[in-house]
Scaffold this motif. Structure first.
Motif, short mmCIF file in Angstrom:
data_model
loop_
_atom_site.label_atom_id
_atom_site.label_comp_id
_atom_site.label_asym_id
_atom_site.label_seq_id
_atom_site.Cartn_x
_atom_site.Cartn_y
_atom_site.Cartn_z
N ASN A 162 0.81 -1.22 0.00
CA ASN A 162 0.00 0.00 0.00
C ASN A 162 0.84 1.27 0.00
O ASN A 162 0.30 2.38 0.05
N SER A 163 2.16 1.11 -0.07
CA SER A 163 3.05 2.28 0.03
C SER A 163 3.23 3.00 -1.30
O SER A 163 3.02 2.44 -2.38
N ASP A 164 3.65 4.25 -1.20
CA ASP A 164 3.97 5.01 -2.40
C ASP A 164 5.18 4.40 -3.11
O ASP A 164 5.31 4.49 -4.33
N LEU A 165 6.07 3.79 -2.34
CA LEU A 165 7.24 3.15 -2.92
C LEU A 165 6.80 2.08 -3.92
O LEU A 165 7.29 2.03 -5.05
N TYR A 166 5.88 1.22 -3.53
CA TYR A 166 5.41 0.16 -4.42
C TYR A 166 4.71 0.76 -5.63
O TYR A 166 4.88 0.28 -6.77
#
Length: 202
Positions: free
Chosen positions: A182-186
């Motif tokens: 759910n991260s912005d990184l992903y």
């Protein structure tokens, strides 16, 4: 990255894999957000042939959209992909709990050993780095699991760390992994896989 960590109760804290009371301030969360952004940008800019950047810029070697989508299907699929595992490691570092994946990886390496001398050496190395109290990368294990490991250090077997590895895997699967997906990184990695590198700003 979800920012609702302040809602974690003290009773739940013992079961989380990355959250520490000192990490819950707004300043800490700001630092962590900046930290992962810095790390992913570094990887996406470096010229190393083994880096995620090289992978993303070279369509012949870049993880496909399907690859990156599969990372969201299960932790097993994520860890089974070289660059998925690398990205997850970066994320765990941003949350100050990379010891979990490093311990899991050390256990995987340990299971490939067959010579008794090598197993004893590796087992003691794992214990010193991850298991003993005040270890540099101490992981969150209960007393009984730790004690079982101590008892077999002199004559380790391929399953000596199996229970501990299972517990750490479960912690990552139930806590860090959902946050990673759910991260912005992903999301930025998904964009990079699609060739939308412009979304990862310098």
């Amino acid at each position: 990255m979800r920012e609702n960590l302040t809602s974690v109760s003290s009773a739940d804290m013992a079961f989380t894999d990355c959250v520490h009371p000192t990490d819950l301030s707004a300043d800490k969360k700001g630092i962590k957000r900046k930290n992962w952004r810095h790390r992913i940008r570094f990887l996406l800019k470096t010229n190393s042939s083994h880096s995620i950047l090289h992978l993303m810029k070279n369509r012949s070697y870049r993880p496909s959209v399907d690859d990156v989508n599969q990372w969201a299907q299960s932790l097993d699929k994520l860890l089974g992909h070289k660059y998925g595992k690398a990205a997850f490691h970066i994320f765990l570092k941003s949350e100050f709990c990379e010891e979990n994946i490093e311990f899991w990886t050390a256990c995987e390496d340990f299971q490939t050993l067959t010579a008794h001398k090598d197993m004893v050496s590796k087992a003691n190395s794992i214990y010193e780095e991850f298991i003993k109290s005040e270890a540099s990368k101490e992981i969150n294990l209960d007393f009984f699991t730790k004690n079982a490991i101590v008892q077999c250090l002199h004559a380790p077997t391929s399953t000596s760390f199996a229970e501990a590895q299972k517990k750490v895997y479960s912690l990552m699967e139930n806590n860090s992994y959902p946050r990673f997906i759910n991260s912005d990184l992903y999301k930025e990695l998904c964009a990079a896989a699609k060739g939308e590198g412009k979304h990862i700003k310098s």
